[in-house]
Structure formats: structure tokens, C-alpha cells
Write a protein that holds these residues in place. Structure first.
Motif, PDB file in Angstrom:
ATOM      1  N   ALA A 190      40.946  34.622 -39.080  1.00  0.00           N
ATOM      2  CA  ALA A 190      41.032  35.771 -38.174  1.00  0.00           C
ATOM      3  C   ALA A 190      39.884  36.746 -38.389  1.00  0.00           C
ATOM      4  O   ALA A 190      39.600  37.577 -37.526  1.00  0.00           O
ATOM      5  CB  ALA A 190      42.364  36.492 -38.369  1.00  0.00           C
ATOM      6  N   VAL A 191      39.227  36.671 -39.546  1.00  0.00           N
ATOM      7  CA  VAL A 191      38.101  37.564 -39.824  1.00  0.00           C
ATOM      8  C   VAL A 191      36.797  36.855 -39.475  1.00  0.00           C
ATOM      9  O   VAL A 191      36.733  35.622 -39.435  1.00  0.00           O
ATOM     10  CB  VAL A 191      38.089  38.016 -41.302  1.00  0.00           C
ATOM     11  N   ASP A 192      35.758  37.643 -39.223  1.00  0.00           N
ATOM     12  CA  ASP A 192      34.446  37.094 -38.867  1.00  0.00           C
ATOM     13  C   ASP A 192      33.446  37.498 -39.937  1.00  0.00           C
ATOM     14  O   ASP A 192      33.061  38.661 -40.028  1.00  0.00           O
ATOM     15  CB  ASP A 192      34.020  37.616 -37.497  1.00  0.00           C
ATOM     16  N   VAL A 193      33.090  36.521 -40.780  1.00  0.00           N
ATOM     17  CA  VAL A 193      32.184  36.784 -41.904  1.00  0.00           C
ATOM     18  C   VAL A 193      31.156  35.663 -41.968  1.00  0.00           C
ATOM     19  O   VAL A 193      31.496  34.482 -41.789  1.00  0.00           O
ATOM     20  CB  VAL A 193      32.949  36.850 -43.244  1.00  0.00           C
ATOM     21  N   GLU A 194      29.928  36.027 -42.237  1.00  0.00           N
ATOM     22  CA  GLU A 194      28.880  35.031 -42.444  1.00  0.00           C
ATOM     23  C   GLU A 194      28.268  35.243 -43.822  1.00  0.00           C
ATOM     24  O   GLU A 194      27.911  36.364 -44.177  1.00  0.00           O
ATOM     25  CB  GLU A 194      27.805  35.132 -41.364  1.00  0.00           C
ATOM     26  N   VAL A 195      28.204  34.163 -44.603  1.00  0.00           N
ATOM     27  CA  VAL A 195      27.718  34.234 -45.975  1.00  0.00           C
ATOM     28  C   VAL A 195      26.494  33.347 -46.113  1.00  0.00           C
ATOM     29  O   VAL A 195      26.522  32.154 -45.758  1.00  0.00           O
ATOM     30  CB  VAL A 195      28.805  33.770 -46.972  1.00  0.00           C
ATOM     31  N   ALA A 196      25.416  33.917 -46.617  1.00  0.00           N
ATOM     32  CA  ALA A 196      24.216  33.126 -46.899  1.00  0.00           C
ATOM     33  C   ALA A 196      24.394  32.485 -48.263  1.00  0.00           C
ATOM     34  O   ALA A 196      24.186  33.120 -49.296  1.00  0.00           O
ATOM     35  CB  ALA A 196      22.977  34.024 -46.870  1.00  0.00           C
ATOM     36  N   GLY A 197      24.803  31.232 -48.265  1.00  0.00           N
ATOM     37  CA  GLY A 197      25.123  30.557 -49.522  1.00  0.00           C
ATOM     38  C   GLY A 197      23.901  29.996 -50.219  1.00  0.00           C
ATOM     39  O   GLY A 197      23.845  28.788 -50.512  1.00  0.00           O
ATOM     40  N   ARG A 198      22.940  30.857 -50.488  1.00  0.00           N
ATOM     41  CA  ARG A 198      21.709  30.369 -51.121  1.00  0.00           C
ATOM     42  C   ARG A 198      21.970  29.790 -52.501  1.00  0.00           C
ATOM     43  O   ARG A 198      21.259  28.899 -52.945  1.00  0.00           O
ATOM     44  CB  ARG A 198      20.698  31.517 -51.203  1.00  0.00           C
ATOM     45  N   GLY A 199      22.994  30.304 -53.179  1.00  0.00           N
ATOM     46  CA  GLY A 199      23.325  29.767 -54.491  1.00  0.00           C
ATOM     47  C   GLY A 199      24.303  28.610 -54.433  1.00  0.00           C
ATOM     48  O   GLY A 199      24.741  28.112 -55.466  1.00  0.00           O
ATOM     49  N   ALA A 216      36.285  33.139 -51.025  1.00  0.00           N
ATOM     50  CA  ALA A 216      35.599  34.208 -51.751  1.00  0.00           C
ATOM     51  C   ALA A 216      34.260  34.453 -51.066  1.00  0.00           C
ATOM     52  O   ALA A 216      33.434  33.544 -50.957  1.00  0.00           O
ATOM     53  CB  ALA A 216      35.384  33.814 -53.208  1.00  0.00           C
ATOM     54  N   THR A 217      34.074  35.666 -50.574  1.00  0.00           N
ATOM     55  CA  THR A 217      32.845  36.005 -49.853  1.00  0.00           C
ATOM     56  C   THR A 217      32.133  37.211 -50.457  1.00  0.00           C
ATOM     57  O   THR A 217      31.160  37.703 -49.894  1.00  0.00           O
ATOM     58  CB  THR A 217      33.168  36.309 -48.374  1.00  0.00           C
ATOM     59  N   SER A 218      32.604  37.682 -51.598  1.00  0.00           N
ATOM     60  CA  SER A 218      32.037  38.879 -52.211  1.00  0.00           C
ATOM     61  C   SER A 218      30.585  38.658 -52.622  1.00  0.00           C
ATOM     62  O   SER A 218      30.207  37.574 -53.076  1.00  0.00           O
ATOM     63  CB  SER A 218      32.864  39.267 -53.447  1.00  0.00           C
ATOM     64  N   ASP A 219      29.778  39.702 -52.483  1.00  0.00           N
ATOM     65  CA  ASP A 219      28.383  39.633 -52.922  1.00  0.00           C
ATOM     66  C   ASP A 219      28.267  39.489 -54.438  1.00  0.00           C
ATOM     67  O   ASP A 219      27.228  39.096 -54.950  1.00  0.00           O
ATOM     68  CB  ASP A 219      27.631  40.909 -52.488  1.00  0.00           C
ATOM     69  N   HIS A 220      29.344  39.822 -55.168  1.00  0.00           N
ATOM     70  CA  HIS A 220      29.300  39.789 -56.631  1.00  0.00           C
ATOM     71  C   HIS A 220      29.572  38.395 -57.197  1.00  0.00           C
ATOM     72  O   HIS A 220      29.368  38.170 -58.388  1.00  0.00           O
ATOM     73  CB  HIS A 220      30.334  40.772 -57.201  1.00  0.00           C
ATOM     74  N   TRP A 221      30.078  37.459 -56.362  1.00  0.00           N
ATOM     75  CA  TRP A 221      30.445  36.136 -56.848  1.00  0.00           C
ATOM     76  C   TRP A 221      29.685  35.052 -56.088  1.00  0.00           C
ATOM     77  O   TRP A 221      29.156  35.290 -55.000  1.00  0.00           O
ATOM     78  CB  TRP A 221      31.931  35.867 -56.641  1.00  0.00           C
ATOM     79  N   SER A 222      29.692  33.862 -56.639  1.00  0.00           N
ATOM     80  CA  SER A 222      29.252  32.707 -55.868  1.00  0.00           C
ATOM     81  C   SER A 222      30.251  32.483 -54.740  1.00  0.00           C
ATOM     82  O   SER A 222      31.454  32.632 -54.941  1.00  0.00           O
ATOM     83  CB  SER A 222      29.203  31.450 -56.752  1.00  0.00           C
ATOM     84  N   PRO A 223      29.783  32.131 -53.536  1.00  0.00           N
ATOM     85  CA  PRO A 223      30.728  31.827 -52.458  1.00  0.00           C
ATOM     86  C   PRO A 223      31.638  30.672 -52.870  1.00  0.00           C
ATOM     87  O   PRO A 223      31.197  29.722 -53.528  1.00  0.00           O
ATOM     88  CB  PRO A 223      29.814  31.423 -51.295  1.00  0.00           C
ATOM     89  N   ALA A 224      32.923  30.739 -52.503  1.00  0.00           N
ATOM     90  CA  ALA A 224      33.865  29.707 -52.927  1.00  0.00           C
ATOM     91  C   ALA A 224      34.980  29.558 -51.910  1.00  0.00           C
ATOM     92  O   ALA A 224      35.336  30.506 -51.210  1.00  0.00           O
ATOM     93  CB  ALA A 224      34.455  30.038 -54.298  1.00  0.00           C
ATOM     94  N   VAL A 225      35.528  28.349 -51.859  1.00  0.00           N
ATOM     95  CA  VAL A 225      36.729  28.058 -51.078  1.00  0.00           C
ATOM     96  C   VAL A 225      37.720  27.362 -51.995  1.00  0.00           C
ATOM     97  O   VAL A 225      37.411  26.327 -52.593  1.00  0.00           O
ATOM     98  CB  VAL A 225      36.427  27.165 -49.860  1.00  0.00           C
ATOM     99  N   PHE A 226      38.909  27.940 -52.142  1.00  0.00           N
ATOM    100  CA  PHE A 226      39.996  27.343 -52.908  1.00  0.00           C
ATOM    101  C   PHE A 226      40.905  26.619 -51.907  1.00  0.00           C
ATOM    102  O   PHE A 226      41.293  27.202 -50.895  1.00  0.00           O
ATOM    103  CB  PHE A 226      40.791  28.417 -53.650  1.00  0.00           C
ATOM    104  N   TYR A 227      41.262  25.372 -52.195  1.00  0.00           N
ATOM    105  CA  TYR A 227      42.031  24.580 -51.239  1.00  0.00           C
ATOM    106  C   TYR A 227      43.156  23.838 -51.964  1.00  0.00           C
ATOM    107  O   TYR A 227      43.110  23.670 -53.184  1.00  0.00           O
ATOM    108  CB  TYR A 227      41.106  23.584 -50.513  1.00  0.00           C
ATOM    109  N   PRO A 228      44.176  23.364 -51.232  1.00  0.00           N
ATOM    110  CA  PRO A 228      45.307  22.681 -51.881  1.00  0.00           C
ATOM    111  C   PRO A 228      44.879  21.339 -52.477  1.00  0.00           C
ATOM    112  O   PRO A 228      44.363  20.477 -51.768  1.00  0.00           O
ATOM    113  CB  PRO A 228      46.314  22.469 -50.741  1.00  0.00           C
ATOM    114  N   ALA A 229      45.096  21.171 -53.773  1.00  0.00           N
ATOM    115  CA  ALA A 229      44.736  19.915 -54.434  1.00  0.00           C
ATOM    116  C   ALA A 229      45.757  18.841 -54.120  1.00  0.00           C
ATOM    117  O   ALA A 229      46.957  19.105 -54.036  1.00  0.00           O
ATOM    118  CB  ALA A 229      44.662  20.122 -55.953  1.00  0.00           C
ATOM    119  N   SER A 230      45.289  17.618 -53.975  1.00  0.00           N
ATOM    120  CA  SER A 230      46.209  16.514 -53.712  1.00  0.00           C
ATOM    121  C   SER A 230      47.066  16.208 -54.937  1.00  0.00           C
ATOM    122  O   SER A 230      48.081  15.533 -54.824  1.00  0.00           O
ATOM    123  CB  SER A 230      45.431  15.268 -53.288  1.00  0.00           C
TER     124      SER A 230
END
Length: 322
Positions: A190-199, A216-230
Motif C-alpha cells: 500500500a506504500v510507495d517507496v523506491e530504494v536504490a539497492g546499491r549495496g 526494510a527500507t531504512s537508510d540506516h540498514w541494508s535493504p531487506a525482505v523477510f519472507y515465510p520460510a518453507s
């Protein structure tokens, strides 16, 4: 839509696990156990572990629909960090980040609680970290060996899949909201965010996420996506169809049912409650029959169903098409 711009291919993506994330996500489950029926048996058997624990400094952020601040859950800096590594990252979150995130995270709190947290962001961060440690020691650390085994199997398997099929084919299987095209990982949101994942982008499987992803889209962290593990079969092991018991034996039928999710040898042994050598013998028989395929990466061997194994399990009424 959340967009992580990575460039061509999957070179900007890495896979990692996070002990701290598992603890924080478990805290969310504990606040709403009725909404997470799959964990029910596991929660009921272990509820004495957290009975009496003061987790309020953590669960204050777990209201339904509320924003959970990113500083509680920093993306892992390495593929398999320790709990202490993760907790150190929580405590190292910049105070200005903590304060800014608390503004959004406390919108549904009472005025008194909101004023207290916003008035002392360092204290809020420290108290939340203390609660994370208490829940880790009581509930997660005693079972971290099996949890880590399941997460490690997930990391190996997904990396192999990406190597064979490409990131675009694998991402939608992690969660239906994920896609990859033209160098961009997109997450329906529902949110509109663009992250330059240079790292690069960190993909983190979670045992305590059910039907959602966390970004995770914070400038202080590496970009990340947490997802349901099988590997969530840990909470409710898949039953083996009885017809397979008569065909291949009870132990091998359980292996076939469990390999709807690719697993390492030690994970198979843990599910059966047998020595790794015994599990290897069963796997060898299934491999010789063309039902299981095994892939070695260093000292680790990962096993998965072949097309014939999936067809057999599906015909018997199992989860072979999962």
C-alpha cells in the motif's frame, strides 16, 4: 509498491538468517496467538517458557496493523549471524533513527505511553533489547539448533533454485507479492517507496512469519525482505499418506512427505528421530528409485523430490505439488 532497484541479474541479492528477527516475530505471534493457528501446538507445549516474562517493552509495538519500528529488527550483516551479533545491531541503531521510527510506531499507543517512549528513545531501545534477550533465552535459544537447520536448508535450496531458474522464477514462490523484472525487485504494498539497492538486497527467510512479507527500507540498514520460510514444518510436520507406508515403508514415506520442502540430511534425521547415517540409508534407497535427488555443496547435502517423487506423493494424496 516497494521497489528495490538492483541492476541486472541476481548478483545484488544475498540470502541470510536472523535470530533476532525470529524472536521479534515470535513476540508478535504471542500477542495474537489465535491468528496463527499453525503455531498452536508448538505454543501450547511451550507456554510455560514465557509465562511471567515481562515483554511489554517489545510487545508495545505489536498492535494489529501498527508499524513495527525497523530498529527492532536490523537486517543481518552476514549470512548466519549469532544472536549476539543481531542484538548488538539493535543497540547500535542511531538514536535519530529510533526517535523518528517511534513517532510512527507509537501512534496507536496511549498518550502517556507515547510521551514516555518519545521522551527517551535510548531507554526505549535498551528496554526492547532486554525483552528480546529474555524471550530468546526462554523460548528460542533452546530450539535454535533445529530452527537454524531449517533456515540453513532454506538458504541452500533457494540459492540452488536461483542458479537453475533465475531470480524472476523463484521470487514469486517466496511470496505472491514479490516479482523481479528489469533489475528491480518489487513488493506489492500500500506504500510507495523506491530504494536504490546499491549495496544489494538481503532476502531473509522467517519461521514465524505466516502469510506476509516484511520490508526494510531504512537508510540506516541494508535493504531487506523477510519472507515465510518453507521450513515451517517444524511446527506441524507434514503427514505421510498411509498408502505410501505400505508401498515404501513408514520412514521413507515420512521422508517423501517432508521433502516437499528440500532438506539437508541432518534435518531429515531430526524429523525421523534417527541418526544421520540411518537417514542417509533411507535417502539412498529413495534416490536409487528415482524419487529423490541430492545436491552437494561442500560438506552439505540437500535432498529434494524429483518429478517422479512429486508425482508419487501427489497421487498418494500428499503435498508433493507444494
Amino acid at each position: 509498491m516497494i521497489r528495490y532497484r538492483l541492476g541486472p541479474g541476481a548478483s545484488g541479492v544475498r540470502w541470510a538468517m536472523s535470530p533476532v528477527h525470529e524472536v521479534v516475530s515470535l513476540a508478535r505471534v504471542l500477542t495474537q496467538p489465535g491468528r496463527h493457528a499453525g503455531f498452536g501446538p508448538w505454543l501450547r507445549r511451550r507456554r510455560e517458557r514465557w509465562a511471567g516474562l515481562d515483554l511489554s517493552a517489545l510487545t508495545v509495538f505489536m498492535a494489529d496493523g501498527a508499524y513495527r519500528p525497523d530498529f527492532l529488527d536490523p537486517p543481518p550483516a552476514s549470512d548466519e549471524p549469532s544472536f549476539e551479533d543481531g542484538l548488538a545491531a539493535v543497540l547500535a541503531a542511531p538514536v535519530e533513527q529510533v526517535r523518528a521510527e517511534l513517532v510512527d510506531a507509537t501512534r496507536r499507543c496511549s498518550p502517556a505511553v507515547r510521551a514516555r517512549l518519545l521522551g527517551d528513545p535510548e531507554g526505549a531501545r535498551s528496554a526492547a533489547a532486554d525483552a528480546v534477550r529474555r524471550l530468546w533465552e526462554a523460548a528460542v535459544e533452546p530450539e535454535w539448533v533445529s530452527m537454524r537447520r531449517a533456515l540453513r536448508a532454506e538458504l541452500v535450496d533457494r540459492a540452488l533454485q536461483v542458479g537453475r531458474e533465475g531470480l524472476g522464477a523463484v521470487l514469486p514462490r517466496l511470496h505472491g507479492s514479490l516479482t523481479f523484472a528489469e533489475g528491480t525487485v518489487a513488493v506489492r504494498s500500500a506504500v510507495d517507496v523506491e530504494v536504490a539497492g546499491r549495496g544489494g538486497l538481503v532476502l531473509v527467510p522467517s519461521l514465524f512469519i505466516t502469510n506476509r512479507v516484511q520490508c526494510a527500507t531504512s537508510d540506516h540498514w541494508s535493504p531487506a525482505v523477510f519472507y515465510p520460510a518453507s521450513g515451517r514444518y517444524l511446527w506441524s510436520p507434514p503427514p505421510a499418506p498411509r498408502s505410501l507406508d505400505r508401498l515404501v515403508g513408514a520412514s521413507r514415506a515420512r521422508i517423501l512427505a517432508s521433502l516437499a520442502t528440500p532438506l539437508q540430511t541432518t534435518a531429515v534425521a531430526g524429523l525421523l528421530g534417527v541418526a544421520a547415517s540411518t537417514a542417509s540409508e533411507h535417502l539412498a534407497v529413495l534416490r536409487d528409485a528415482g524419487l529423490v535427488d541430492s545436491t552437494r555443496a561442500g560438506r552439505t547435502v540437500t535432498h529434494e523430490l524429483t518429478d517422479a517423487g512429486r508425482a508419487l506423493l501427489a497421487a498418494a494424496g500428499g503435498a508433493g505439488t507444494a
